[in-house]
Enzyme design. Structure first.
Site, PDB file in Angstrom:
ATOM      1  N   TYR A  90      -5.608  -4.880 -14.839  1.00  0.00           N
ATOM      2  CA  TYR A  90      -5.896  -5.926 -15.806  1.00  0.00           C
ATOM      3  C   TYR A  90      -7.233  -5.654 -16.509  1.00  0.00           C
ATOM      4  O   TYR A  90      -8.311  -5.888 -15.969  1.00  0.00           O
ATOM      5  CB  TYR A  90      -5.936  -7.295 -15.128  1.00  0.00           C
ATOM      6  CG  TYR A  90      -4.676  -7.676 -14.381  1.00  0.00           C
ATOM      7  CD1 TYR A  90      -3.434  -7.153 -14.739  1.00  0.00           C
ATOM      8  CD2 TYR A  90      -4.713  -8.556 -13.309  1.00  0.00           C
ATOM      9  CE1 TYR A  90      -2.278  -7.508 -14.059  1.00  0.00           C
ATOM     10  CE2 TYR A  90      -3.569  -8.926 -12.626  1.00  0.00           C
ATOM     11  CZ  TYR A  90      -2.354  -8.395 -12.995  1.00  0.00           C
ATOM     12  OH  TYR A  90      -1.218  -8.744 -12.308  1.00  0.00           O
ATOM     13  N   HIS A 114       1.292  -2.576  -6.545  1.00  0.00           N
ATOM     14  CA  HIS A 114       1.480  -3.062  -7.905  1.00  0.00           C
ATOM     15  C   HIS A 114       2.544  -2.231  -8.637  1.00  0.00           C
ATOM     16  O   HIS A 114       2.333  -1.055  -8.922  1.00  0.00           O
ATOM     17  CB  HIS A 114       0.148  -2.987  -8.661  1.00  0.00           C
ATOM     18  CG  HIS A 114       0.079  -3.875  -9.858  1.00  0.00           C
ATOM     19  ND1 HIS A 114      -1.039  -3.981 -10.648  1.00  0.00           N
ATOM     20  CD2 HIS A 114       0.985  -4.734 -10.401  1.00  0.00           C
ATOM     21  CE1 HIS A 114      -0.821  -4.851 -11.616  1.00  0.00           C
ATOM     22  NE2 HIS A 114       0.409  -5.314 -11.489  1.00  0.00           N
TER      23      HIS A 114
END
Length: 342
Positions: free
Chosen positions: A61, A145
Site C-alpha cells: 500500500y 498477501h
C-alpha cells in the site's frame, strides 16, 4: 465525541481479538489519489475515538507509505489496546527504472518496486522492514498477501515460517488474504493459518465463499475477516448507477440492475444499501470483523454510522425470498452468531 469500544471477537484459537469494525489503511497510502499526511493522521485519530482497535496495512500500500503513516498515527497509544496486521509476499526493493509514479494504483513516487517473495528469508525480511516502517515492536497478525500464483512456496515456506514466529510468541495470529475464496479454504485446511482475509467474495452481490472458505472455517474453528464489502464501489451508495465500479472494473449492467433492486428492498425496510452491505458479512458466524478503507475523519464517521445502524432480520428474509441473495445465507443472529455489539 468518544464512543464506547466496538465488541471484540477472538481470532480462531489464538489470544488475538479484533473489534468488529476495522480500519483499512490502504487508502492512506494514496490509493488512487493523494491523501495528505494531516488527513491520514486525523482519520486514525477519529477511528480511535470511535472505538476501533484493529488496523490493517501492508508494504504494497503506497510502497510503504501506508505503514509509515499508520505507525506514526498510532505512536504513543497504549500498545496492548490495539491490533495491527500487515502482510508479506511483496518485498520493496530499489527500482532501477523509475518512471515517476507507481504503476499499481498508488499516487506515490516509484523509487521502489514490489518483488514477489514467499521464501522464509523473504518473509523474515518483510516483517523486519514493516516493523521499521511502522515503528512498532510487533505485528499482531500477519497475512500472506495475494499468493494466488505462488501456492507452493507460500504453503511450504512462508506459512511454516509464520507458524514458527507465532509459536515463539513473536506474532499473535497468521493467515492469508486474497480476492478469491477457494485457495483461502486450502490455506485453512492445509496449513497452520488461523484466519483469512476475504476480499469481495461474501457480499450482497457475491456469496461464492459459502461454497468453500466459510464452511471450512466453521468446520475447523478458524476465523474470517471480510473486506471489499462494497465490491469496489457498486454497493457504496444509496442509489447504484451506471458507471460505478465492481471488482475494480466497470460494473456490468445486470449487476447494476441487481444492486438497484437490493437498494429498493433496503429502503423498504428503513435502511440503505451501504448499511446493509456493511452488516451483511455478520450473517456468517465465522466472520469476526469487517474492515473498511478510511481516508479521512469524515469517512471514518460515515463508516462507523453505517456499522451502527440496526438492520432488521426481515431484510435478509425478503432478499432471500426475492432471490436477490442466496437461500443458504444464514440468519444474521442465528446459531453461533451473537447480536452485533455496537
Amino acid at each position: 465525541m468518544t464512543h464506547r469500544n466496538t465488541g471484540r471477537r477472538k481470532v480462531g484459537s489464538t489470544t488475538v481479538e479484533l473489534t468488529e469494525l476495522g480500519f483499512g489503511a490502504a487508502v492512506i497510502g494514496n490509493l488512487y489519489r493523494t491523501t495528505s499526511a494531516e488527513d491520514a493522521s486525523a482519520a486514525v485519530d477519529a477511528a480511535w475515538e470511535a472505538g476501533l482497535r484493529y488496523f490493517d496495512t501492508a508494504p504494497h500500500y503506497g510502497l510503504g507509505l501506508s505503514e509509515r503513516r499508520l505507525g506514526a498515527a498510532l505512536q504513543g497509544r497504549p500498545r496492548d489496546e490495539y491490533v495491527v496486521s500487515s502482510k508479506v509476499g511483496r518485498l520493496l526493493v530499489p527500482n532501477e527504472e523509475p518512471r515517476g509514479v507507481d504503476s499499481e494504483g498508488f499516487v506515490v513516487r516509484d523509487d521502489l518496486r514490489r518483488q514477489w517473495d514467499f521464501s522464509r528469508d523473504g518473509v523474515l525480511r518483510s516483517i523486519e522492514e514493516s516493523l521499521r516502517r511502522t515503528g512498532l515492536d510487533r505485528l499482531d497478525v500477519v497475512y500472506l498477501h495475494d499468493p494466488d500464483d505462488h501456492w507452493r512456496q507460500a504453503a511450504d515456506e512462508a506459512m511454516p515460517t509464520l507458524a514458527d514466529l507465532r509459536d515463539q510468541g513473536v506474532i499473535g495470529a497468521i493467515g492469508a488474504g486474497m480476492n478469491q475464496s477457494a485457495m483461502l479454504a486450502r490455506f485453512l485446511r492445509g496449513t497452520a493459518a488461523d484466519v483469512v482475509m476475504l476480499a469481495g467474495r461474501y457480499t450482497l452481490l457475491d456469496q461464492s465463499a459459502l461454497d468453500d472458505v466459510l464452511p471450512t472455517a466453521q468446520e475447523l474453528g478458524k476465523s474470517v475477516v471480510a473486506v471489499g464489502v462494497f465490491n469496489s464501489g457498486l454497493l457504496s451508495s444509496d442509489r447504484p448507477a451506471e458507471g460505478m465500479k465492481y471488482d475494480y472494473q466497470a460494473a456490468p449492467p445486470d449487476l447494476v440492475t441487481r444492486a438497484q433492486a437490493i437498494a429498493e428492498v433496503c429502503e423498504g425496510h428503513g435502511t440503505t444499501l451501504p448499511a446493509a452491505a456493511v452488516a451483511f458479512p455478520n450473517s456468517h458466524p465465522t466472520i469476526i470483523n469487517v474492515t473498511l478503507g478510511m481516508r479521512t475523519a469524515e469517512q471514518v464517521g460515515r463508516n462507523v454510522e453505517l456499522h451502527r445502524q440496526h438492520i432488521p432480520e426481515s431484510l435478509w428474509d425478503d432478499l432471500r425470498a426475492r432471490g436477490l441473495i442466496r437461500s443458504d445465507v444464514p440468519a444474521a443472529n442465528g446459531p453461533g452468531r451473537s447480536a452485533r455489539c455496537l
